[in-house]
Design a protein around this motif. Structure first.
Motif, short mmCIF file in Angstrom:
data_model
loop_
_atom_site.label_atom_id
_atom_site.label_comp_id
_atom_site.label_asym_id
_atom_site.label_seq_id
_atom_site.Cartn_x
_atom_site.Cartn_y
_atom_site.Cartn_z
N ARG A 113 93.94 87.70 83.79
CA ARG A 113 93.30 86.89 82.74
C ARG A 113 91.81 87.19 82.67
O ARG A 113 91.23 87.76 83.60
CB ARG A 113 93.53 85.41 83.04
N ARG A 119 90.26 76.64 76.77
CA ARG A 119 91.42 76.59 77.67
C ARG A 119 91.13 75.81 78.97
O ARG A 119 91.99 75.11 79.49
CB ARG A 119 91.86 78.01 78.01
N MET A 155 103.48 75.32 86.42
CA MET A 155 102.71 74.36 85.62
C MET A 155 102.20 75.12 84.41
O MET A 155 101.22 75.84 84.52
CB MET A 155 101.57 73.80 86.46
N GLU A 208 88.00 82.70 82.67
CA GLU A 208 89.07 81.73 82.91
C GLU A 208 89.44 81.69 84.40
O GLU A 208 89.62 80.62 84.99
CB GLU A 208 90.32 82.05 82.07
N ASN A 218 98.28 86.28 87.12
CA ASN A 218 97.19 85.54 86.49
C ASN A 218 95.82 86.19 86.75
O ASN A 218 94.85 85.91 86.04
CB ASN A 218 97.15 84.08 86.96
N GLY A 267 101.27 75.53 80.14
CA GLY A 267 100.95 74.92 78.87
C GLY A 267 99.55 74.32 78.77
O GLY A 267 99.20 73.71 77.77
N ASN A 268 98.74 74.53 79.81
CA ASN A 268 97.38 73.97 79.80
C ASN A 268 96.54 74.52 78.63
O ASN A 268 95.83 73.77 77.96
CB ASN A 268 96.64 74.32 81.09
N GLY A 269 96.63 75.84 78.46
CA GLY A 269 95.82 76.49 77.42
C GLY A 269 96.20 76.00 76.03
O GLY A 269 95.33 75.65 75.22
N HIS A 272 93.05 73.07 81.66
CA HIS A 272 93.27 73.19 83.10
C HIS A 272 92.76 71.94 83.82
O HIS A 272 93.38 71.48 84.77
CB HIS A 272 92.57 74.44 83.65
#
Ligand code: IPE
Ligand code: MG
Length: 226
Positions: free
Chosen positions: A53, A15, A1, A57, A50, A3-5, A19
Motif C-alpha cells: 500500500r 482512508r 478486518m 497509509e 498490505n 472495509g475501513n477505507g 482505520h
C-alpha cells in the motif's frame, strides 16, 4: 478486518479516518469476546501484501498500531487479556516491536482471553517458515547421523507460528469480501466461515453476536457423516 477505507471514503474522509474508526471496533469486539468467554480471538490487522500500500497509509496504520498497543495495556490488564502479536517482525519498526514485546511480557501472566493480533502476517509466510524449520531439523539429523523426525500433521503444526493456539473455529470476514486473503491457510482447514457486507468500522457487538449465532447453528462434521 476489512472495509475501513470504503467506510471512510463513503463519508468523504481519508482512508486513515476509517482505520481509526476500525480501532474502535477492535475495542468493542474484544470487550464482547471477553463477555462471551471466548478463549482465543485473533485479528488479521495487517497482511504481508498490505506492505504494497502507499507509504502514507502504511505509516498511519503502524502509528495507529503503536498507539493502540500502548493505549490498551491497562484495559488488557483489567480484563485479564493475554496479548500476543504474530507475524514477520523484521519488517516492523524497532519502536513498534519494543512496544509489542513490553505489552506481551506485561500480559503474559494473564489467564483470560488470548488476544492475538496478526501483523505483517500471511499464511504462506507461516507455511514457508515451518517448511524451512523442518528442513533444518532434517539436515541437523543427517549431520548427527540420526534419523530425522517423520513429518506429520502434528509435527508440521508445531513449526507454525500458531503452534500453541488451537485452529480457529470461526472466521469472520467483513466488508463483503469472500476470500481467505492469505490468512491462516493451514489452520483454517476446518474453520467455519462467516461473511458479512458490514464494513469493519460498523462491526460492533450486534454484528459480532449475529456471527456467533450463525456459528452456533452450524453442524460440524469434519468430513465425517452424521
Ligand atoms: C482494513 O480495511 C484492513 C487493513 C488492511 C488495515 P481496508 O483498508 O482493506 O479497507 P477497504 O477494503 O479499502 O475498504
Ligand atoms: Mg480491503
Amino acid at each position: 478486518m476489512d472495509g475501513n477505507g470504503r467506510w471512510a471514503q463513503k463519508q468523504g474522509h481519508e482512508r486513515l479516518f476509517g482505520h481509526n474508526a476500525g480501532a474502535e471496533s477492535v475495542r468493542a469486539c474484544c470487550e464482547y469476546a471477553v463477555e462471551k468467554k471466548i478463549e482465543y480471538l485473533s485479528l488479521f490487522a495487517f497482511s504481508e501484501e498490505n506492505w504494497n500500500r502507499p507509504e502514507e497509509e502504511i505509516a498511519g496504520l503502524m502509528k495507529l498500531m503503536f498507539q493502540s498497543v500502548l493505549g490498551e495495556r491497562e484495559s488488557f490488564m483489567k480484563n485479564h487479556i493475554k496479548f500476543r502479536v504474530i507475524g514477520d517482525r523484521e519488517k516492523l519498526s524497532a519502536e513498534l516491536v519494543e512496544s509489542i514485546v513490553s505489552v506481551e511480557e506485561e500480559t503474559a501472566g494473564n489467564d483470560g482471553m488470548n488476544l492475538i493480533v496478526m501483523l505483517s502476517y500471511s499464511g504462506k509466510w507461516d507455511i514457508l517458515r515451518a517448511a524451512r524449520h523442518y528442513s533444518e531439523e532434517v539436515l541437523k539429523a543427517y549431520m548427527e547421523g540420526s534419523t530425522p523426525p517423520m513429518l506429520d500433521n502434528d509435527l508440521f503444526s508445531s513449526y507454525l507460528s500458531t503452534c500453541d493456539i488451537p485452529d480457529p473455529d470461526l472466521m469472520i470476514r467483513t466488508g463483503g469480501e469472500q476470500r481467505i486473503s492469505n490468512y491462516m491457510l493451514w489452520q483454517c482447514a476446518y474453520t467455519e466461515f462467516y461473511y458479512t457486507d458490514v464494513l469493519w468500522p460498523d462491526f460492533r457487538k450486534n454484528e459480532f453476536d449475529l456471527a456467533l449465532k450463525s456459528f452456533n447453528n452450524r453442524e460440524r462434521r469434519y468430513g465425517n457423516i452424521k
